[in-house]
Design a protein around this motif. Structure first.
Motif, PDB file in Angstrom:
ATOM      1  N   UNK A 704     -32.368  29.738  16.653  1.00 32.51           N
ATOM      2  CA  UNK A 704     -32.280  30.984  15.903  1.00 32.51           C
ATOM      3  C   UNK A 704     -31.002  31.029  15.067  1.00 32.51           C
ATOM      4  N   UNK A 705     -30.189  29.985  15.208  1.00 32.46           N
ATOM      5  CA  UNK A 705     -28.941  29.898  14.454  1.00 32.46           C
ATOM      6  C   UNK A 705     -28.106  31.163  14.622  1.00 32.46           C
ATOM      7  N   UNK A 706     -27.717  31.413  15.848  1.00 33.72           N
ATOM      8  CA  UNK A 706     -26.920  32.603  16.153  1.00 33.72           C
ATOM      9  C   UNK A 706     -25.452  32.194  16.262  1.00 33.72           C
ATOM     10  N   UNK A 707     -24.626  32.513  15.261  1.00 31.04           N
ATOM     11  CA  UNK A 707     -23.244  32.014  15.261  1.00 31.04           C
ATOM     12  C   UNK A 707     -22.470  32.404  16.516  1.00 31.04           C
ATOM     13  N   UNK A 708     -22.573  33.655  16.926  1.00 33.68           N
ATOM     14  CA  UNK A 708     -21.754  34.106  18.060  1.00 33.68           C
ATOM     15  C   UNK A 708     -22.115  33.329  19.328  1.00 33.68           C
ATOM     16  N   UNK A 709     -23.415  33.105  19.525  1.00 36.34           N
ATOM     17  CA  UNK A 709     -23.833  32.379  20.723  1.00 36.34           C
ATOM     18  C   UNK A 709     -23.447  30.908  20.633  1.00 36.34           C
ATOM     19  N   UNK A 710     -23.632  30.320  19.452  1.00 33.08           N
ATOM     20  CA  UNK A 710     -23.272  28.907  19.290  1.00 33.08           C
ATOM     21  C   UNK A 710     -21.790  28.688  19.572  1.00 33.08           C
ATOM     22  N   UNK A 711     -20.975  29.555  19.024  1.00 36.68           N
ATOM     23  CA  UNK A 711     -19.532  29.404  19.220  1.00 36.68           C
ATOM     24  C   UNK A 711     -19.174  29.559  20.691  1.00 36.68           C
ATOM     25  N   UNK A 712     -19.808  30.535  21.336  1.00 37.38           N
ATOM     26  CA  UNK A 712     -19.494  30.770  22.744  1.00 37.38           C
ATOM     27  C   UNK A 712     -19.850  29.548  23.581  1.00 37.38           C
ATOM     28  N   UNK A 713     -21.007  28.938  23.300  1.00 37.16           N
ATOM     29  CA  UNK A 713     -21.377  27.722  24.041  1.00 37.16           C
ATOM     30  C   UNK A 713     -20.425  26.579  23.706  1.00 37.16           C
ATOM     31  N   UNK A 714     -20.034  26.494  22.450  1.00 36.12           N
ATOM     32  CA  UNK A 714     -19.120  25.420  22.055  1.00 36.12           C
ATOM     33  C   UNK A 714     -17.788  25.557  22.794  1.00 36.12           C
ATOM     34  N   UNK A 715     -17.369  26.802  23.033  1.00 37.42           N
ATOM     35  CA  UNK A 715     -16.095  27.024  23.722  1.00 37.42           C
ATOM     36  C   UNK A 715     -16.259  26.994  25.239  1.00 37.42           C
ATOM     37  N   UNK A 716     -17.527  26.890  25.711  1.00 39.95           N
ATOM     38  CA  UNK A 716     -17.740  26.830  27.151  1.00 39.95           C
ATOM     39  C   UNK A 716     -17.626  28.182  27.834  1.00 39.95           C
ATOM     40  N   UNK A 717     -17.876  29.251  27.098  1.00 39.24           N
ATOM     41  CA  UNK A 717     -17.739  30.592  27.682  1.00 39.24           C
ATOM     42  C   UNK A 717     -18.949  30.976  28.521  1.00 39.24           C
ATOM     43  N   UNK A 718     -18.785  31.951  29.397  1.00 39.57           N
ATOM     44  CA  UNK A 718     -19.896  32.531  30.164  1.00 39.57           C
ATOM     45  C   UNK A 718     -20.706  33.421  29.239  1.00 39.57           C
ATOM     46  N   UNK A 719     -21.951  33.050  29.043  1.00 34.44           N
ATOM     47  CA  UNK A 719     -22.734  33.660  27.980  1.00 34.44           C
ATOM     48  C   UNK A 719     -23.184  35.075  28.339  1.00 34.44           C
ATOM     49  N   UNK A 720     -23.379  35.319  29.633  1.00 29.89           N
ATOM     50  CA  UNK A 720     -23.789  36.671  30.023  1.00 29.89           C
ATOM     51  C   UNK A 720     -22.614  37.642  29.905  1.00 29.89           C
ATOM     52  N   UNK A 721     -21.405  37.148  30.198  1.00 26.72           N
ATOM     53  CA  UNK A 721     -20.218  37.988  29.976  1.00 26.72           C
ATOM     54  C   UNK A 721     -20.080  38.359  28.508  1.00 26.72           C
TER      55      UNK A 721
END
Length: 915
Positions: A704-721
DNA sequence: TGGTTCACG
DNA sequence: GACGTACGTGAACCAG
């Protein structure tokens, strides 16, 4: 009359050279096909030169069989350092054989011999008959064969190579070339040679002394001290190398010379192949696209096929008949195969018979294990199992003969247990799965009805049902032949219908890169099985039985009388009618709902009986489905549990697991997890579990090309947080839980009603959250809209690898069905891409582990986003690295993801402990 | 055989 | 305004 001229194409050599020389083309549906294209053009040119001066009258393409050769017996390191072929070359091998077949040119391969040796044998045989010979190759080893009447042709620069070329390049005539090659060695093939000697020195020495033995005999006389010492020190290697480069030319020919006669361009099969690949320039040459472009593969399919006549199937009970069928199989270069056994579980079954089909209507059954029923019929006369297997093995393993099966995994497990490998192969069940998922089931009976308008003889009419059912070995041979040979006949006919559709319908990629190569991998996992601790399971069963009995008594006391707790109908009546608890009817059947949500609600309202029923249900479930059932599933012969993975059931591309289902072993509750602890490694080994972390959300972020989610995964963040923060402005247990629910809701195809029900809020509030989600994560909305547009237009959705899920419900007149199809359309590309990725990891895992020298690491199970292995403790660090790398890069190079794939690895003595 | 429930991802 | 209560599986059990 002109002289016969035999052209021998070094197919394997050509493939590698074309692969490196030609651009990385793909065919019309994205499968790498550069080498296939080059090969096809080259073959075309050769066939077209028929009867031109110096053109071929006879032609064959020779391939390397992948098995080991006699050179490995001479020298175990021979070709040991060869890297595996590049990934985008691998799917081209079967296509290159398809191409050769399309030209009606024989493919020749022979286990134990390299292509070079087979070429040498044919060359000598043809020269002995006074024929001309041309070897199509530029391989230096083959140049040893050059002599008057035999030359070589390098088609890439259209150059003929003769003795002059060899003298110019190596300083010696072809007859002495082997001596030079031996001294210089070959680092690619790992021919050792003599250290310090390259082409120049080797050539000088041979020119001076004549051959390797003479060089060694005169070593002391050589003046250069280093060279002299090296020859003395490595004399043994020099002699070994001489044997390694010597071509074998005295073996029997797999096919007689006269069978290689060239007949010219065969328009129809060739046209079908070219259209399938989308090689348009060549297609024009063969006479332009056929009248009905996309139905061109119909060249095969539209041929009038004979009706099914069961009495014409042959029961093979003599060696002569068996040999005849095997020869027919070789001659047709393809054969449908089906095995009959006495058990549906292929790890417990005995082989009862094998059926073969070589053309529509032409099929046989070879009984090997029929016993008669012990009353009316005696054991019938049959060929012995060992003889049949010994005779079938060369055909089933012949790299030039395509084996066609329906659910071939079953037959693969059966035959491997009997020492026979099957390759190359196609599987009609998987062809159907990759073409028509969502439109039909993929069992043979479904497919025969759908594509052949034919009702197969039902198993139950042959073997009966229920307690009167007999196993197949008790079936009289005439009945068995009609049933079994029909299966092979149907399979062959289905292949002719389905295979040509693959490319026009864009299913080649997922078939060749994902599903087809998975078959032997899963077959091996099933064969490996998993070890369970029987005593521990028995202990748990006993413990659960005690608790269940205690709870049952308490529940009956609370209800006021005994009743069947496991009956939703009785339970509902007790709870709502007799005890007067609040609740409602449900569904068309009019029974009260007593599912976990309802009981939890009642328990929350203080109903003690509801809490106890919940506890009872949990324990009853665990006991009957797991602790009792698993003990019964332990295979007495292997002492392990062997599940069966279904490759063509799930609509989305996932595997499923049955008998027993090992993909739903408890983990979510502490008590359930004790069952997982009973899955233990064999003594001295450990269990390793490797999980993709949040793979579906990661794929959604990519797709879906979601920038905020992509960046969060790239940084290794907890996605539900992150989601909680974006939606609610703060992160705590409650908001994180809601965020997690919403994330799942997105993956599953959201509806405000559904979300409202899950979160316990009203529809308006749920809709507000969804709107906010779309606002914070732009891209999701667009993905949903585009997916729905696509499914409404095309009737199907696709994964990143092109796997289709058809959703005919999208055009239903019933709104409920339509909405269900919409949710499936949102979910299927995500769930399906995840399935494609882990399947690719599974396909690559064996070779990657082998390359790393980790032969004792066994892949046991796949649970959608998890792979489970059993391995020696000392292999854990090395294996973890390989497994992580293979899983994290499994999408590449076909797909480049914009999010990293994370893999979490754990180890322990049990599956439970590995989490 | 179909419905219900519940185990997993 | 009605519709419907998340996606994908398989197994056990009950009842007709």
């Amino acid at each position: 009359m002109t002289t016969n001229h035999l052209y021998l194409v070094d197919g394997s050599g050509y493939i590698f050279r074309a692969y490196h020389r030609l651009p990385p083309l793909t065919n019309r549906h994205g499968v790498p096909a550069g080498a296939v294209y080059g090969f096809t053009t080259m073959l075309w040119k050769l066939v077209d030169d028929l009867h031109k001066a110096d053109g071929p009258t006879h032609l064959a393409v020779i391939f390397d069989a992948s098995s080991k050769t006699f050179r490995n017996d001479l020298y175990d390191k021979y070709k040991a350092h060869r890297p595996p072929p590049p990934e985008d070359l691998v799917p081209q091998f079967p296509l290159i054989r398809d191409a050769t077949r399309a030209f009606s040119v024989p493919c020749i391969e022979q286990p134990g011999l390299e292509a070079d040796d087979i070429i040498a044998c044919y060359a000598k045989a043809a020269l002995a008959k006074g024929w001309q010979v041309t070897i199509v190759s530029s391989d230096k080893d083959l140049m040893q064969l050059i002599e008057p009447g035999l030359d070589m042709l390098d088609t890439m620069n259209n150059r003929r190579l003769g003795a002059d070329y060899v003298v110019e390049k190596f300083g010696v005539p072809p007859a002495q070339l082997g001596e030079v090659l031996a001294l210089m060695g070959d680092s690619v093939d790992n021919v050792p040679g003599v250290p310090g000697i390259g082409p120049k020195t080797a050539s000088q020495l041979i020119q001076q002394f004549g051959d390797v033995e003479a060089v060694l005999a005169n070593a002391e006389t050589i003046t250069k001290p280093k060279l002299r010492q090296s020859l003395i020190d490595h004399a043994a290697n020099a002699r070994l190398s001489r044997e390694l480069v010597r071509l074998v030319c005295d073996q029997p020919l797999p096919e007689p010379l006269d069978d290689l006669a060239l007949k010219g361009l065969p328009p129809e099969p060739l046209r079908a192949f070219l259209e399938e690949q989308g090689f348009r320039s060549l297609l024009l040459k063969v006479g332009g696209p056929s009248a009905e472009p996309v139905s061109a593969p119909a060249a095969i399919a539209e041929e009038a096929e004979p009706p099914f006549v069961h009495k014409e199937y042959e029961t093979v009970v003599t060696e002569e008949a068996l040999d005849r069928w095997i020869a027919d199989g070789f001659a047709a270069s393809m054969i449908a195969v089906d095995t009959e056994t006495d058990h549906i579980d292929c790890m417990r079954a005995r082989l009862v018979g094998v059926s073969l089909a070589t053309a529509p209507g032409k099929a046989c059954y070879i009984p090997v294990g029929h016993t008669g029923d012990g009353l009316l019929s005696e054991t019938p006369a049959q060929l012995p199992l060992d003889l049949v297997l010994t005779k079938l093995k060369p055909l089933l393993e012949d790299p030039a003969t395509l084996k066609i099966g329906q659910n071939l995994k079953y037959d693969l497990v059966m035959l491997r247990r009997n020492g026979v490998d099957v390759a190359p192969y196609d599987d009609t069940m998987l062809l159907s799965y990759d073409l028509d998922a969502g439109l039909t089931a993929h069992g043979m009976d479904d497919l025969a009805m759908r594509h052949l308008d034919h009702a197969c003889i039902e198993f139950k009419t042959v073997c009966g049902t229920g307690k009167n059912q007999i196993s197949f070995d008790k079936v009289p041979l005439d009945r068995a032949t009609e049933y079994a040979a029909e299966d092979a006949d149907v399979t062959l006919r289905l292949w002719r219908k389905l295979k040509p559709r693959l490319s026009p319908e864009a299913a080649t990629r997922v078939y060749e890169l994902v599903d087809r190569p998975l078959v032997p991998v899963v077959a091996e996992m099933e064969r490996a099985g998993v070890h369970v601790d029987r005593e521990e399971l028995a202990r748990l069963s006993g413990e659960f039985a005690g608790e269940i009995a205690r709870l049952e008594a308490e529940i009956h006391a609370l209800a006021g009388s005994p009743f069947t707790i496991g009956s939703p109908k009785q339970l509902g009546e007790i709870l709502f009618d007799r005890l007067g608890l609040k609740g409602g009817r449900k569904g068309k059947t009019g029974v009260y709902s007593t599912d976990v949500n309802e009981l939890e609600r009642l328990a929350g309202d203080g109903a003690e009986i509801a809490a106890k029923v919940l506890e009872w249900r949990q324990l009853a479930k665990l006991k009957s489905t797991y602790t009792d059932a698993l003990q019964a599933q332990i295979n007495p012969a292997t002492n392990r549990v062997h599940t069966s993975f279904s490759l063509a059931v799930a609509q989305t591309g996932r595997l499923s697991s049955t008998d027993p289902n090992l993909q739903n072993i408890p983990i979510r509750t502490a008590i359930g997890r004790r069952i997982r602890d009973a899955f233990v490694a064999a003594p001295g080994k450990l269990i390793l579990s490797a999980d993709y972390s949040q793979i579906e959300l990661r794929l959604a972020a990519h797709m879906a090309e979601v920038p905020a989610l992509r960046d969060a995964f790239a940084r290794g963040e907890d996605i539900h947080n992150l989601t909680a923060m974006e939606l609610f402005g703060e992160v705590n247990r409650e908001t994180r839980g809601r965020a997690k629910t919403i994330n799942f809701a997105i993956l599953y195809g959201i509806s405000s009603w559904g979300l409202a029900g899950r979160l316990g809020v009203d529809r308006i509030e749920a809709q507000a959250m969804i709107d906010r989600y779309f606002d914070r994560f732009p891209g999701i909305n667009r993905y949903i809209a585009e997916t729905l547009t696509k499914v409404r237009e095309q009737g199907y959705v696709t994964t990143l690898f092109g796997r289709k899920t058809h959703l005919p419900g999208i055009r239903s007149s019933k709104q409920g069905e339509r909405q269900a199809a919409e949710r499936q359309a949102i979910n299927a590309p995500i769930q399906g891409t995840s399935a494609d990725i882990i399947k690719r990891a599974m396909v690559r895992m064996g070779p990657a582990l082998a390359e790393a020298g980790l032969a004792d690491v066994t892949m046991l199970l796949q649970v959608h986003d998890e792979l489970v292995f059993e391995l020696p403790e000392s292999d854990v660090p090395a294996a973890s690295a390989v497994i992580r790398r293979v899983m994290e890069t499994a999408a590449e190079p076909a797909i480049r993801l914009s999010v990293p794939l994370g893999v979490e690895i754990g180890t322990g003595h049990s599956w439970g402990a590995a989490h």
